[in-house]
Design a protein around this motif. Structure first.
Motif, PDB file in Angstrom:
ATOM      1  N   GLY A  87      -9.357  13.574 -28.635  1.00  0.00           N
ATOM      2  CA  GLY A  87      -9.368  12.595 -27.558  1.00  0.00           C
ATOM      3  C   GLY A  87      -9.824  11.201 -27.935  1.00  0.00           C
ATOM      4  O   GLY A  87      -9.749  10.279 -27.132  1.00  0.00           O
ATOM      5  N   GLU A  88     -10.302  11.032 -29.153  1.00  0.00           N
ATOM      6  CA  GLU A  88     -10.777   9.726 -29.625  1.00  0.00           C
ATOM      7  C   GLU A  88      -9.698   9.061 -30.476  1.00  0.00           C
ATOM      8  O   GLU A  88      -9.100   9.704 -31.339  1.00  0.00           O
ATOM      9  N   THR A  89      -9.498   7.770 -30.265  1.00  0.00           N
ATOM     10  CA  THR A  89      -8.515   7.023 -31.037  1.00  0.00           C
ATOM     11  C   THR A  89      -8.944   6.942 -32.501  1.00  0.00           C
ATOM     12  O   THR A  89     -10.082   6.586 -32.800  1.00  0.00           O
ATOM     13  N   THR A  90      -8.018   7.290 -33.410  1.00  0.00           N
ATOM     14  CA  THR A  90      -8.310   7.221 -34.843  1.00  0.00           C
ATOM     15  C   THR A  90      -7.439   6.190 -35.547  1.00  0.00           C
ATOM     16  O   THR A  90      -7.883   5.556 -36.495  1.00  0.00           O
ATOM     17  N   LEU A  91      -6.176   6.097 -35.138  1.00  0.00           N
ATOM     18  CA  LEU A  91      -5.202   5.205 -35.773  1.00  0.00           C
ATOM     19  C   LEU A  91      -5.174   5.404 -37.292  1.00  0.00           C
ATOM     20  O   LEU A  91      -5.090   4.466 -38.062  1.00  0.00           O
ATOM     21  N   LEU A  92      -5.227   6.651 -37.707  1.00  0.00           N
ATOM     22  CA  LEU A  92      -5.299   7.000 -39.122  1.00  0.00           C
ATOM     23  C   LEU A  92      -3.900   7.245 -39.687  1.00  0.00           C
ATOM     24  O   LEU A  92      -3.133   8.029 -39.153  1.00  0.00           O
ATOM     25  N   ARG A  93      -3.604   6.559 -40.765  1.00  0.00           N
ATOM     26  CA  ARG A  93      -2.351   6.769 -41.488  1.00  0.00           C
ATOM     27  C   ARG A  93      -2.664   7.556 -42.754  1.00  0.00           C
ATOM     28  O   ARG A  93      -3.669   7.286 -43.421  1.00  0.00           O
ATOM     29  N   LEU A  94      -1.807   8.520 -43.058  1.00  0.00           N
ATOM     30  CA  LEU A  94      -2.033   9.339 -44.229  1.00  0.00           C
ATOM     31  C   LEU A  94      -0.727   9.763 -44.863  1.00  0.00           C
ATOM     32  O   LEU A  94       0.310   9.799 -44.210  1.00  0.00           O
ATOM     33  N   TRP A  95      -0.814  10.033 -46.147  1.00  0.00           N
ATOM     34  CA  TRP A  95       0.336  10.503 -46.901  1.00  0.00           C
ATOM     35  C   TRP A  95       0.172  11.990 -47.139  1.00  0.00           C
ATOM     36  O   TRP A  95      -0.885  12.452 -47.564  1.00  0.00           O
ATOM     37  N   LEU A  96       1.223  12.742 -46.830  1.00  0.00           N
ATOM     38  CA  LEU A  96       1.280  14.159 -47.154  1.00  0.00           C
ATOM     39  C   LEU A  96       2.362  14.333 -48.209  1.00  0.00           C
ATOM     40  O   LEU A  96       3.525  14.005 -47.973  1.00  0.00           O
ATOM     41  N   CYS A  97       1.964  14.826 -49.355  1.00  0.00           N
ATOM     42  CA  CYS A  97       2.828  14.873 -50.535  1.00  0.00           C
ATOM     43  C   CYS A  97       3.919  15.933 -50.428  1.00  0.00           C
ATOM     44  O   CYS A  97       4.113  16.570 -49.399  1.00  0.00           O
ATOM     45  N   GLU A  98       4.602  16.144 -51.537  1.00  0.00           N
ATOM     46  CA  GLU A  98       5.705  17.107 -51.600  1.00  0.00           C
ATOM     47  C   GLU A  98       5.270  18.539 -51.310  1.00  0.00           C
ATOM     48  O   GLU A  98       6.102  19.382 -50.986  1.00  0.00           O
ATOM     49  N   VAL A  99       3.982  18.838 -51.403  1.00  0.00           N
ATOM     50  CA  VAL A  99       3.508  20.177 -51.053  1.00  0.00           C
ATOM     51  C   VAL A  99       3.837  20.465 -49.583  1.00  0.00           C
ATOM     52  O   VAL A  99       4.088  21.609 -49.206  1.00  0.00           O
TER      53      VAL A  99
END
Length: 119
Positions: A87-99
């Motif tokens: 419920g809390e704003t994070t605005l987090l960007r992340l990379w998830l690799c080929e796995v």
């Protein structure tokens, strides 16, 4: 697909996902470029956490939204966005690799997840 995964932090502060059937190098399982930040957020002070992941919605799930598919020469996988967590704003960007391709047999437009409470 719905599956639980264990994530653990080593003494050097690096996060990894545990996938016993993975045949590639351990380095491929390291959480980097925002995925480590997401695990810090979820785990609190813990050195490990368990998460349920799915490519379909389920009760109590948070959602990662695919923003961009990376070219193989740029690491492959995809860039995801976590707008909110608990419920809390994070605005987090992340990379998830080929796995991620290995686990989901592709890159889902949305990945649903929830922390598994350990006793």
């Amino acid at each position: 697909m719905v599956q639980d995964f264990r994530f653990y932090k080593e003494l050097d502060g690096r996060w990894y996902v545990e996938i016993p059937e993975w045949k590639g190098p351990k380095e491929d399982l390291e959480m980097v470029q925002g995925a480590d930040s997401m695990l810090e957020l979820i785990s609190g002070d813990a050195k490990e956490c368990y998460l349920t992941f799915a490519d379909v919605p389920f009760d109590g799930a948070e959602v990662l939204v695919l923003e961009h598919v990376r070219e193989p020469n740029l690491g492959g996988g995809g860039d995801y966005f976590l707008h909110k967590y608990e419920g809390e704003t994070t605005l987090l960007r992340l990379w998830l690799c080929e796995v991620t391709n290995y686990v989901f047999k592709g890159l889902p437009e949305q990945i649903y997840f929830r922390k598994v409470q350990q006793e």
